[in-house]
Design a protein around this motif. Structure first.
Motif, PDB file in Angstrom:
ATOM      1  N   LEU A  76       0.821  -1.212   0.000  1.00  0.00           N
ATOM      2  CA  LEU A  76       0.000   0.000   0.000  1.00  0.00           C
ATOM      3  C   LEU A  76       0.854   1.260   0.000  1.00  0.00           C
ATOM      4  O   LEU A  76       0.525   2.245  -0.672  1.00  0.00           O
ATOM      5  CB  LEU A  76      -0.955  -0.008   1.197  1.00  0.00           C
ATOM      6  CG  LEU A  76      -2.030  -1.094   1.154  1.00  0.00           C
ATOM      7  CD1 LEU A  76      -2.731  -1.212   2.500  1.00  0.00           C
ATOM      8  CD2 LEU A  76      -3.035  -0.817   0.044  1.00  0.00           C
ATOM      9  N   ARG A  79       2.119   1.748  -3.490  1.00  0.00           N
ATOM     10  CA  ARG A  79       1.062   2.100  -4.438  1.00  0.00           C
ATOM     11  C   ARG A  79       0.492   3.503  -4.236  1.00  0.00           C
ATOM     12  O   ARG A  79       0.231   4.218  -5.208  1.00  0.00           O
ATOM     13  CB  ARG A  79      -0.053   1.075  -4.322  1.00  0.00           C
ATOM     14  CG  ARG A  79      -1.121   1.221  -5.359  1.00  0.00           C
ATOM     15  CD  ARG A  79      -2.137   0.130  -5.180  1.00  0.00           C
ATOM     16  NE  ARG A  79      -2.617  -0.291  -6.452  1.00  0.00           N
ATOM     17  CZ  ARG A  79      -3.401  -1.313  -6.643  1.00  0.00           C
ATOM     18  NH1 ARG A  79      -3.759  -2.060  -5.639  1.00  0.00           N
ATOM     19  NH2 ARG A  79      -3.826  -1.614  -7.837  1.00  0.00           N
ATOM     20  N   TYR A  80       0.292   3.898  -2.972  1.00  0.00           N
ATOM     21  CA  TYR A  80      -0.415   5.163  -2.714  1.00  0.00           C
ATOM     22  C   TYR A  80       0.416   6.238  -2.026  1.00  0.00           C
ATOM     23  O   TYR A  80       0.028   7.404  -2.037  1.00  0.00           O
ATOM     24  CB  TYR A  80      -1.660   4.896  -1.848  1.00  0.00           C
ATOM     25  CG  TYR A  80      -2.617   3.940  -2.511  1.00  0.00           C
ATOM     26  CD1 TYR A  80      -3.335   4.311  -3.657  1.00  0.00           C
ATOM     27  CD2 TYR A  80      -2.794   2.653  -2.022  1.00  0.00           C
ATOM     28  CE1 TYR A  80      -4.192   3.430  -4.284  1.00  0.00           C
ATOM     29  CE2 TYR A  80      -3.659   1.765  -2.638  1.00  0.00           C
ATOM     30  CZ  TYR A  80      -4.356   2.156  -3.767  1.00  0.00           C
ATOM     31  OH  TYR A  80      -5.204   1.280  -4.381  1.00  0.00           O
ATOM     32  N   TRP A 122     -10.860  -4.040   1.131  1.00  0.00           N
ATOM     33  CA  TRP A 122     -10.708  -2.632   0.790  1.00  0.00           C
ATOM     34  C   TRP A 122     -10.903  -1.735   2.014  1.00  0.00           C
ATOM     35  O   TRP A 122     -10.358  -0.629   2.062  1.00  0.00           O
ATOM     36  CB  TRP A 122     -11.648  -2.228  -0.358  1.00  0.00           C
ATOM     37  CG  TRP A 122     -13.088  -2.566  -0.138  1.00  0.00           C
ATOM     38  CD1 TRP A 122     -13.722  -3.733  -0.468  1.00  0.00           C
ATOM     39  CD2 TRP A 122     -14.088  -1.745   0.465  1.00  0.00           C
ATOM     40  NE1 TRP A 122     -15.039  -3.683  -0.106  1.00  0.00           N
ATOM     41  CE2 TRP A 122     -15.305  -2.468   0.461  1.00  0.00           C
ATOM     42  CE3 TRP A 122     -14.085  -0.460   0.989  1.00  0.00           C
ATOM     43  CZ2 TRP A 122     -16.488  -1.956   0.976  1.00  0.00           C
ATOM     44  CZ3 TRP A 122     -15.267   0.058   1.506  1.00  0.00           C
ATOM     45  CH2 TRP A 122     -16.449  -0.693   1.500  1.00  0.00           C
ATOM     46  N   ASP A 125      -7.579  -2.108   3.913  1.00  0.00           N
ATOM     47  CA  ASP A 125      -6.578  -1.327   3.177  1.00  0.00           C
ATOM     48  C   ASP A 125      -6.695   0.155   3.504  1.00  0.00           C
ATOM     49  O   ASP A 125      -5.682   0.836   3.690  1.00  0.00           O
ATOM     50  CB  ASP A 125      -6.722  -1.538   1.672  1.00  0.00           C
ATOM     51  CG  ASP A 125      -6.173  -2.869   1.204  1.00  0.00           C
ATOM     52  OD1 ASP A 125      -5.572  -3.606   2.023  1.00  0.00           O
ATOM     53  OD2 ASP A 125      -6.362  -3.188   0.012  1.00  0.00           O
ATOM     54  N   TYR A 126      -7.919   0.674   3.580  1.00  0.00           N
ATOM     55  CA  TYR A 126      -8.092   2.090   3.941  1.00  0.00           C
ATOM     56  C   TYR A 126      -7.487   2.367   5.317  1.00  0.00           C
ATOM     57  O   TYR A 126      -6.755   3.352   5.503  1.00  0.00           O
ATOM     58  CB  TYR A 126      -9.572   2.507   3.939  1.00  0.00           C
ATOM     59  CG  TYR A 126      -9.775   3.717   4.812  1.00  0.00           C
ATOM     60  CD1 TYR A 126      -9.325   4.973   4.411  1.00  0.00           C
ATOM     61  CD2 TYR A 126     -10.336   3.596   6.083  1.00  0.00           C
ATOM     62  CE1 TYR A 126      -9.445   6.077   5.240  1.00  0.00           C
ATOM     63  CE2 TYR A 126     -10.459   4.689   6.914  1.00  0.00           C
ATOM     64  CZ  TYR A 126     -10.010   5.931   6.497  1.00  0.00           C
ATOM     65  OH  TYR A 126     -10.104   7.017   7.337  1.00  0.00           O
ATOM     66  N   VAL A 129      -3.739   2.423   5.065  1.00  0.00           N
ATOM     67  CA  VAL A 129      -3.259   3.648   4.410  1.00  0.00           C
ATOM     68  C   VAL A 129      -3.369   4.828   5.377  1.00  0.00           C
ATOM     69  O   VAL A 129      -2.451   5.657   5.467  1.00  0.00           O
ATOM     70  CB  VAL A 129      -4.031   3.922   3.098  1.00  0.00           C
ATOM     71  CG1 VAL A 129      -3.748   5.324   2.569  1.00  0.00           C
ATOM     72  CG2 VAL A 129      -3.682   2.877   2.046  1.00  0.00           C
ATOM     73  N   ARG A 150      -5.422   9.581  -1.548  1.00  0.00           N
ATOM     74  CA  ARG A 150      -4.829   8.911  -2.705  1.00  0.00           C
ATOM     75  C   ARG A 150      -5.399   7.498  -2.831  1.00  0.00           C
ATOM     76  O   ARG A 150      -5.377   6.918  -3.906  1.00  0.00           O
ATOM     77  CB  ARG A 150      -3.308   8.834  -2.572  1.00  0.00           C
ATOM     78  CG  ARG A 150      -2.618  10.155  -2.786  1.00  0.00           C
ATOM     79  CD  ARG A 150      -1.129   9.964  -2.603  1.00  0.00           C
ATOM     80  NE  ARG A 150      -0.372  11.073  -3.132  1.00  0.00           N
ATOM     81  CZ  ARG A 150       0.897  10.993  -3.495  1.00  0.00           C
ATOM     82  NH1 ARG A 150       1.550   9.854  -3.400  1.00  0.00           N
ATOM     83  NH2 ARG A 150       1.520  12.047  -3.949  1.00  0.00           N
ATOM     84  N   TYR A 151      -5.865   6.957  -1.695  1.00  0.00           N
ATOM     85  CA  TYR A 151      -6.523   5.646  -1.720  1.00  0.00           C
ATOM     86  C   TYR A 151      -7.937   5.882  -2.236  1.00  0.00           C
ATOM     87  O   TYR A 151      -8.711   6.628  -1.632  1.00  0.00           O
ATOM     88  CB  TYR A 151      -6.527   5.008  -0.324  1.00  0.00           C
ATOM     89  CG  TYR A 151      -7.206   3.662  -0.305  1.00  0.00           C
ATOM     90  CD1 TYR A 151      -6.657   2.577  -0.988  1.00  0.00           C
ATOM     91  CD2 TYR A 151      -8.401   3.473   0.355  1.00  0.00           C
ATOM     92  CE1 TYR A 151      -7.281   1.341  -0.990  1.00  0.00           C
ATOM     93  CE2 TYR A 151      -9.030   2.236   0.359  1.00  0.00           C
ATOM     94  CZ  TYR A 151      -8.464   1.182  -0.315  1.00  0.00           C
ATOM     95  OH  TYR A 151      -9.102  -0.033  -0.331  1.00  0.00           O
ATOM     96  N   LYS A 153     -10.801   4.362  -2.340  1.00  0.00           N
ATOM     97  CA  LYS A 153     -12.025   3.968  -1.640  1.00  0.00           C
ATOM     98  C   LYS A 153     -12.102   4.560  -0.231  1.00  0.00           C
ATOM     99  O   LYS A 153     -12.817   4.044   0.629  1.00  0.00           O
ATOM    100  CB  LYS A 153     -12.142   2.449  -1.588  1.00  0.00           C
ATOM    101  CG  LYS A 153     -12.311   1.837  -2.967  1.00  0.00           C
ATOM    102  CD  LYS A 153     -12.489   0.348  -2.911  1.00  0.00           C
ATOM    103  CE  LYS A 153     -12.687  -0.205  -4.320  1.00  0.00           C
ATOM    104  NZ  LYS A 153     -12.784  -1.655  -4.330  1.00  0.00           N
ATOM    105  N   THR A 154     -11.400   5.654   0.001  1.00  0.00           N
ATOM    106  CA  THR A 154     -11.366   6.269   1.334  1.00  0.00           C
ATOM    107  C   THR A 154     -12.759   6.601   1.847  1.00  0.00           C
ATOM    108  O   THR A 154     -13.141   6.178   2.943  1.00  0.00           O
ATOM    109  CB  THR A 154     -10.479   7.534   1.330  1.00  0.00           C
ATOM    110  OG1 THR A 154      -9.117   7.115   1.155  1.00  0.00           O
ATOM    111  CG2 THR A 154     -10.597   8.316   2.618  1.00  0.00           C
TER     112      THR A 154
END
Length: 175
Positions: A76, A79-80, A122, A125-126, A129, A150-151, A153-154
């Motif tokens: 992560l 990626r972000y 997801w 992951d949020y 991040v 930048r993520y 699906k925040t």
């Protein structure tokens, strides 16, 4: 693996659609009342298979261990967060009373509540991040949220967590 307990519920109002869901340790299969025993047997097996596939797809490998959680954070961050967030440790901890996770930027440590083991990948992951962004910006100012957003699906994940907390009566809010 043992077969789960199955409860079949028939409805005269149900015409064609067959569905299934988990209710605790039981799988509930909803069928039209007119189905034969043979059709019932077929559809119970089919719905158990579909439910298992669906649940397997939703599980994040990060749930399995602290090492897997750390590996997911590295992915992560790359990626972000331009690979700038590099935690010293990331670990699962017993459920926190008021938070989903926490970060100590000065030590580079992240702790994630075990309540998040069963959320969709997801959403986890949020949260990761969000905590990784704290390694870059300690507070919750504008620059912090620029990193977090930048993520993609925040907002969706924040809504999911808000709903989960409200439904469970935990009182956990965004920090």
């Amino acid at each position: 693996m043992a077969e789960p307990r199955v409860e079949v519920r028939r409805s005269p109002r149900r015409r064609r659609m067959v569905s299934a869901y988990r209710e605790g340790d039981t799988v509930v299969v909803l069928l039209p009342a007119r189905m034969t025993k043979g059709e019932e047997k077929h559809w119970v097996a089919e719905m158990l298979s579909r439910l298992q596939r669906s649940e397997t797809r939703r599980k994040s490998p990060a749930r399995t261990s602290d090492e897997a959680l750390m590996a997911r954070c590295a992915e992560l961050s790359a990626r972000y967060l331009d690979s700038l967030a590099d935690p010293v440790s990331v670990r699962w901890v017993p459920p926190m009373r008021t938070r989903w996770a926490s970060c100590t930027p000065t030590e580079g440590t992240i702790r994630v509540s075990e309540r998040l083991r069963d959320v969709p990948p997801w959403v986890l992951d949020y949260v990761l991040v969000h905590e990784l962004a704290h390694l870059l910006v300690p507070g919750h100012g504008k620059d912090f949220w620029e990193w977090v957003h930048r993520y993609p699906k925040t907002d969706r994940a924040m809504g999911y967590l808000e709903g989960l907390s409200a439904a469970a009566g935990w009182g956990i809010t965004e920090d």
